[in-house]
Design a protein around this motif. Structure first.
Motif, mmCIF file in Angstrom:
data_model
loop_
_atom_site.group_PDB
_atom_site.id
_atom_site.type_symbol
_atom_site.label_atom_id
_atom_site.label_comp_id
_atom_site.label_asym_id
_atom_site.label_seq_id
_atom_site.Cartn_x
_atom_site.Cartn_y
_atom_site.Cartn_z
ATOM 1 N N HIS A 160 29.163 24.166 -30.732
ATOM 2 C CA HIS A 160 30.119 23.796 -31.355
ATOM 3 C C HIS A 160 30.091 22.234 -31.664
ATOM 4 C CE1 HIS A 160 34.407 22.569 -32.179
ATOM 5 N NE2 HIS A 160 34.149 21.560 -31.228
ATOM 6 N N ASP A 161 30.492 21.654 -32.536
ATOM 7 C CA ASP A 161 30.732 20.363 -32.781
ATOM 8 C C ASP A 161 31.727 19.856 -33.771
ATOM 9 O OD1 ASP A 161 28.635 17.639 -32.263
ATOM 10 O OD2 ASP A 161 30.029 17.257 -33.812
ATOM 11 N N CYS A 162 32.469 18.935 -33.168
ATOM 12 C CA CYS A 162 34.010 18.452 -33.989
ATOM 13 C C CYS A 162 33.489 17.894 -35.363
ATOM 14 C CB CYS A 162 34.721 17.430 -33.233
ATOM 15 S SG CYS A 162 35.540 18.458 -31.773
ATOM 16 N N ASP A 163 32.315 17.685 -35.590
ATOM 17 C CA ASP A 163 31.806 17.209 -37.013
ATOM 18 C C ASP A 163 30.559 18.036 -37.313
ATOM 19 O OD1 ASP A 163 31.438 15.906 -39.410
ATOM 20 O OD2 ASP A 163 30.478 14.213 -38.225
ATOM 21 N N PRO A 164 30.739 19.313 -37.421
ATOM 22 C CA PRO A 164 29.543 20.082 -37.575
ATOM 23 C C PRO A 164 28.800 20.057 -38.898
ATOM 24 C CG PRO A 164 31.395 21.187 -38.406
ATOM 25 C CD PRO A 164 32.105 20.050 -37.913
ATOM 26 N N ASN A 165 27.604 20.309 -39.107
ATOM 27 C CA ASN A 165 26.513 20.391 -40.042
ATOM 28 C C ASN A 165 26.486 21.960 -40.636
ATOM 29 O OD1 ASN A 165 24.777 21.828 -38.334
ATOM 30 N ND2 ASN A 165 23.902 19.739 -37.734
ATOM 31 N N THR A 191 24.891 23.128 -35.742
ATOM 32 C CA THR A 191 26.300 23.265 -34.968
ATOM 33 C C THR A 191 27.272 23.652 -36.038
ATOM 34 O OG1 THR A 191 26.984 20.878 -35.797
ATOM 35 C CG2 THR A 191 25.877 21.109 -33.424
ATOM 36 N N THR A 192 28.295 24.096 -35.442
ATOM 37 C CA THR A 192 29.233 24.584 -36.315
ATOM 38 C C THR A 192 30.701 24.333 -35.676
ATOM 39 O OG1 THR A 192 30.120 26.566 -37.422
ATOM 40 C CG2 THR A 192 29.498 27.035 -34.958
ATOM 41 N N TYR A 193 31.891 24.721 -36.327
ATOM 42 C CA TYR A 193 33.019 24.453 -35.586
ATOM 43 C C TYR A 193 33.749 25.632 -35.147
ATOM 44 C CZ TYR A 193 37.723 22.149 -35.205
ATOM 45 O OH TYR A 193 38.794 21.570 -34.722
ATOM 46 N N TYR A 194 33.848 25.902 -33.750
ATOM 47 C CA TYR A 194 34.432 27.004 -33.261
ATOM 48 C C TYR A 194 36.022 27.322 -33.582
ATOM 49 C CZ TYR A 194 30.347 27.818 -30.349
ATOM 50 O OH TYR A 194 28.927 27.850 -30.018
ATOM 51 N N GLY A 195 36.814 25.954 -33.750
ATOM 52 C CA GLY A 195 38.150 26.330 -33.850
ATOM 53 C C GLY A 195 39.106 24.976 -33.333
ATOM 54 N N ASP A 196 40.342 24.820 -34.050
ATOM 55 C CA ASP A 196 41.052 23.826 -33.440
ATOM 56 C C ASP A 196 41.413 23.662 -32.150
ATOM 57 O OD1 ASP A 196 40.934 22.916 -36.167
ATOM 58 O OD2 ASP A 196 43.046 23.796 -36.627
ATOM 59 N N ASN A 197 41.755 24.551 -31.532
ATOM 60 C CA ASN A 197 41.968 24.853 -29.944
ATOM 61 C C ASN A 197 40.979 25.465 -29.099
ATOM 62 O OD1 ASN A 197 44.623 23.149 -30.368
ATOM 63 N ND2 ASN A 197 45.127 24.926 -31.781
ATOM 64 N N TYR A 198 39.745 25.523 -29.510
ATOM 65 C CA TYR A 198 39.042 26.436 -28.670
ATOM 66 C C TYR A 198 38.552 25.744 -27.303
ATOM 67 C CZ TYR A 198 34.951 29.849 -28.320
ATOM 68 O OH TYR A 198 34.318 30.853 -27.916
ATOM 69 N N PHE A 199 38.643 24.452 -27.224
ATOM 70 C CA PHE A 199 38.452 23.870 -25.996
ATOM 71 C C PHE A 199 39.589 23.135 -25.395
ATOM 72 C CE2 PHE A 199 34.195 24.142 -28.349
ATOM 73 C CZ PHE A 199 33.685 24.560 -27.235
ATOM 74 N N GLY A 200 40.498 23.943 -25.435
ATOM 75 C CA GLY A 200 42.035 23.150 -25.009
ATOM 76 C C GLY A 200 42.815 22.737 -26.054
ATOM 77 N N VAL A 201 43.760 22.347 -25.850
ATOM 78 C CA VAL A 201 44.890 21.725 -27.120
ATOM 79 C C VAL A 201 44.285 20.750 -27.641
ATOM 80 C CG1 VAL A 201 47.280 20.858 -27.542
ATOM 81 C CG2 VAL A 201 46.714 22.640 -25.921
ATOM 82 N N GLY A 202 43.886 21.078 -28.985
ATOM 83 C CA GLY A 202 43.367 19.919 -29.760
ATOM 84 C C GLY A 202 41.794 19.701 -29.476
#
Length: 225
Positions: A160-165, A191-202
């Motif tokens: 995961h990355d919050c700014d994925p490629n 990298t990709t984006y797992y989700g908005d709250n995948y690693f805790g809230v926000g």
């Protein structure tokens, strides 16, 4: 493919086709009792019991084994454009090295990474809870079409990355690969984006490179004031 079959196949094939021939560490396994660098007899027995003895679907067992094996073998194709490598980014949390996916060629935006693929299996609420108890929910994803699923195969090593490629790209009913969102250079992590709250809230507990960079930038600004 159900959770039990997919988990057993992935433990078996990631050990035989990845850990033992390419990597210098053991990738995460679904079974907590899995023993590395040996023939995973328990995984094989689970496949035989579920698909052959109980379901009596030998052709399906053969097809699923070959299809999942092909995804791991595709990693070694020169045209794949990526390799499975090692990262210590999460070692403070997991106390061990983890896998990551590194580009071995330049990718332009909009490129489909068809060789970096994985299989998904739907999860019941109870199965999801069981995975969380065993801390094996590292490959649980939530999709708009299928709901909560287990995602395994070489594609599971895309972090995961919050700014994925890249973003997830469904291929058929049970397979997911990736499509690039921006250009990717050689030796750059995919990298990709797992989700908005995948690693805790926000995603406040996120350890990705983007969050690390933002945290460092914020700390530097406070120090210079």
């Amino acid at each position: 493919m159900d959770l039990q079959t997919l988990s057993s196949l992935d433990d078996l094939l990631s050990d035989v086709l990845l850990d033992g021939v390419h990597l210098w560490f053991q990738t995460h396994k679904m079974s907590k009792d899995y023993q590395p660098l040996c023939l995973p007899q328990e995984a094989i027995l689970r496949i035989i019991q579920k698909r052959v003895i109980i379901d009596r679907r030998v052709p399906d067992a053969v097809r699923e084994l070959l299809e999942h094996a092909r995804r791991y073998l595709n990693v070694y194709l020169p045209s794949a454009g990526f390799e499975i490598s090692q990262t210590d980014r999460y070692s403070a949390l997991t106390n061990k090295s983890e896998a990551c996916v590194i580009a071995t060629r330049v990718f332009e935006a909009g490129h489909e990474l068809r060789f970096c693929a994985g299989s998904i299996a739907n999860l019941t609420i109870q199965e999801e809870r069981d995975l969380e108890k065993k801390t094996s929910d590292f490959s649980v994803i939530r999709t708009s079409r299928r709901g909560t699923c287990l995602f395994l195969g070489p594609a599971r090593f895309v972090n995961h990355d919050c700014d994925p490629n890249c973003n997830f790209m469904p291929v058929g009913a049970d397979v997911i690969c990736f499509k690039t969102l921006k250009s990717i250079d050689v030796n750059e992590e995919i990298t990709t984006y797992y989700g908005d709250n995948y690693f805790g809230v926000g995603n406040q507990e996120c350890l990705c490179a983007t969050c690390e960079s933002l945290l460092y930038s914020t700390a530097t600004q406070k120090t210079t004031k």
